[in-house]
Design a protein around this motif. Structure first.
Motif, PDB file in Angstrom:
ATOM      1  N   LYS A 282       0.836  -1.205   0.000  1.00 13.97           N
ATOM      2  CA  LYS A 282       0.000   0.000   0.000  1.00 13.97           C
ATOM      3  C   LYS A 282       0.870   1.255   0.000  1.00 13.97           C
ATOM      4  O   LYS A 282       1.833   1.372   0.777  1.00 13.97           O
ATOM      5  N   ALA A 283       0.503   2.216  -0.821  1.00 14.31           N
ATOM      6  CA  ALA A 283       1.278   3.467  -0.915  1.00 14.31           C
ATOM      7  C   ALA A 283       1.340   4.156   0.451  1.00 14.31           C
ATOM      8  O   ALA A 283       2.378   4.703   0.848  1.00 14.31           O
ATOM      9  N   GLU A 284       0.241   4.061   1.188  1.00 14.27           N
ATOM     10  CA  GLU A 284       0.174   4.701   2.516  1.00 14.27           C
ATOM     11  C   GLU A 284       1.295   4.203   3.426  1.00 14.27           C
ATOM     12  O   GLU A 284       1.874   4.971   4.205  1.00 14.27           O
ATOM     13  N   ILE A 285       1.629   2.921   3.276  1.00 12.44           N
ATOM     14  CA  ILE A 285       2.706   2.350   4.107  1.00 12.44           C
ATOM     15  C   ILE A 285       4.059   2.614   3.454  1.00 12.44           C
ATOM     16  O   ILE A 285       4.992   3.095   4.096  1.00 12.44           O
ATOM     17  N   MET A 286       4.142   2.339   2.139  1.00 15.10           N
ATOM     18  CA  MET A 286       5.429   2.478   1.439  1.00 15.10           C
ATOM     19  C   MET A 286       5.949   3.922   1.473  1.00 15.10           C
ATOM     20  O   MET A 286       7.153   4.154   1.439  1.00 15.10           O
ATOM     21  N   ASP A 287       5.047   4.887   1.558  1.00 17.15           N
ATOM     22  CA  ASP A 287       5.507   6.289   1.581  1.00 17.15           C
ATOM     23  C   ASP A 287       6.219   6.649   2.883  1.00 17.15           C
ATOM     24  O   ASP A 287       6.761   7.752   3.014  1.00 17.15           O
ATOM     25  N   GLN A 288       6.239   5.702   3.828  1.00 16.74           N
ATOM     26  CA  GLN A 288       6.985   5.924   5.076  1.00 16.74           C
ATOM     27  C   GLN A 288       8.471   5.649   4.901  1.00 16.74           C
ATOM     28  O   GLN A 288       9.266   5.905   5.804  1.00 16.74           O
ATOM     29  N   ILE A 289       8.848   5.118   3.740  1.00 20.56           N
ATOM     30  CA  ILE A 289      10.246   4.759   3.469  1.00 20.56           C
ATOM     31  C   ILE A 289      11.022   5.989   2.989  1.00 20.56           C
ATOM     32  O   ILE A 289      10.520   6.795   2.193  1.00 20.56           O
ATOM     33  N   ALA A 290      12.247   6.138   3.492  1.00 26.60           N
ATOM     34  CA  ALA A 290      13.122   7.229   3.039  1.00 26.60           C
ATOM     35  C   ALA A 290      13.301   7.161   1.515  1.00 26.60           C
ATOM     36  O   ALA A 290      13.298   6.070   0.952  1.00 26.60           O
ATOM     37  N   PRO A 291      13.419   8.306   0.846  1.00 27.10           N
ATOM     38  CA  PRO A 291      13.658   9.629   1.415  1.00 27.10           C
ATOM     39  C   PRO A 291      12.385  10.396   1.782  1.00 27.10           C
ATOM     40  O   PRO A 291      12.465  11.383   2.494  1.00 27.10           O
TER      41      PRO A 291
END
Ligand code: KE4
Length: 430
Positions: A282-291
């Motif tokens: 899910k983008a909502e989770i993956m967007d927590q990854i740096a940068p």
């Protein structure tokens, strides 16, 4: 009569400079009482060792080579990529292309990060789940293998829930005390653990079809149960599809069973034989990854053009119509003949298969639903079978607790060769 002088020569040299003489423990063939062969080349479903002996290969590099060795289109793609650069550490179009293909093919993946191995994928996915939920504990299942990151190396429990007993020296108890290991296919064990400490559990990570205890199928209601209970409790459900991804179907086990995890780990096939891993969801989770996000993960060679070229071409070929039906038909034929021959010679075994992977558990005669049951298999007989099949020109996984894979290159005549080799092996071993 097979010669093995040069394999022995290279193994002796290897042991002087590489721990155990191998770069991954299972290759040492210790559990099957053999010394490893050293391979010179592969083509299609065959490999040749340095002494010139040929073997039909059912390991397929532990899953990646679903198209067989040296598929001409994959080789051409890698050669072409190599002429314009092997790695830049600067974004390239090919990693975008592979990421778009993964997003397109794997139902639950909206965004994906490319890494270099399955271990990197799973350890990053677990870190992301912990960062996203701000919880520490993880739940895994006995007999499921997710690579060699510390959090996963807990001793497989004989009890219902094994709390963090390090499965390897060098893994601090402080690390694995947050890892809870329970039996696969055990809904009560899942519910009991989550009732007790679910508010501290960041994720459940599972091989949707475990292949690292041998191939074990999920009970029909097990994956839907995991999906529902994790949804209800705000726990991230991670499917470790390093083996099942693009193996069971273009969209892996999540397509095959129509279950949508929150995160998916991939590897093996997506690199077409070159080092690639990936985690996505899910983008909502993956967007927590740096940068963009605070959860850190990085890699020098992540997305390198050579591996991307191999992966892109592999997934392109796997997207062609009829591929998965053909692979499954071939595995069904092989498994069916294996069962018939085992009965003819009175060899007690349970064969468990799905799509184009299977395991023949010796000394067993009923369905195997978890590691505790799988570990009752006759590993000594498996060792004899492995060595006899090697003498008959067939290379199997050097462990009872692995899968055999059929590739697109195993045609019907090749399968008949393996069936004849099995018959002559069972004749000797019965
Ligand atoms: P790698 O780090 O080896 O690329 O992937 C780790 C991994 C993660 N998840 C699953 C479900 C896996 O099966 C694996 C690795 N698989 C083993 C064989 N079953 C690799 C073989 C080896 O260790 O040499």
């Amino acid at each position: 009569m097979q010669r093995n002088l040069l394999s022995k020569h290279f193994f002796d040299r290897a042991k002087k400079v590489i721990p155990g003489g191998v770069n991954s423990p299972v290759r040492a063939c210790k559990s099957v009482g053999a010394d490893p062969i050293f391979v010179e080349s592969g083509s299609g479903c065959w490999v040749w060792d340095v002494d010139g002996n040929s073997y039909m290969d059912f390991v397929c590099s532990w899953g990646p080579l679903i198209l067989g060795h040296c598929h001409p289109e994959v080789v051409a793609a890698v050669k072409k990529a190599a002429e314009t650069g092997s790695s830049f550490g600067i974004p390239t179009w090919s990693e975008v292309k592979l990421a778009e293909m993964i997003v397109d093919m794997v139902p639950s993946i909206e965004k994906v990060r490319l890494v270099n191995s399955g271990t990197e994928a799973t350890m990053s996915a677990v870190r992301l789940a912990r960062g996203f939920t701000n919880r520490k504990k993880i739940v895994k299942f006995n007999g499921c293998y997710h690579g060699h990151a510390d959090s996963f190396l807990v001793k497989a429990g004989s009890g219902v829930a094994t709390l963090g007993i390090p499965g390897s020296p060098g893994v601090p108890e402080e690390i694995v005390q947050n890892t809870i290991a329970i039996p696969f296919n055990d809904k009560d064990a899942v519910k009991n653990v989550l009732d007790k400490e679910g508010d501290q559990v960041a994720c459940i990570i599972v091989e949707p079809v475990p292949a690292n205890m041998g191939v074990v199928l999920p009970d029909e209601d097990f994956l839907p149960f995991l999906r529902q209970i994790t949804q209800e409790r705000g726990i991230v459900l991670i499917f470790d599809e390093v083996i099942t991804g693009f193996r069971l179907a273009p969209g892996g086990a999540q397509e095959y069973f129509d279950i949508m995890p929150d995160l998916t780990c991939l590897g093996k096939i997506i690199g077409g034989g070159l080092p690639v891993g990936a985690y996505g969801g899910k983008a909502e989770i993956m967007d927590q990854i740096a940068p963009d996000g605070p959860v850190y993960q990085a890699g020098t060679l992540s997305g390198n053009p050579l591996a991307m070229a191999a992966g892109i071409k592999t997934l392109e070929i796997l997207s062609r119509p009829g591929i998965y039906e053909l692979l499954e038909n071939r595995m069904d034929y092989l498994a069916g003949e294996l069962k018939t021959i085992s009965q003819k010679y009175g060899i007690k075994c349970t064969i468990q298969k799905i799509a184009s992977m299977m395991t023949c558990f010796f000394g067993q005669d009923g369905p195997i639903r978890n590691f505790e049951q799988a570990s009752q298999s006759d590993t000594e007989f498996y060792g004899k079978y492995f060595r006899q099949m090697l003498r008959n020109g067939v290379y199997l996984a050097p462990s009872q607790f692995e899968a055999a894979f059929v590739s697109l290159a195993h045609n019907w005549d090749d399968l008949d060769f393996a069936i004849e080799a099995t018959e002559s092996s069972f004749k000797v071993l019965a």
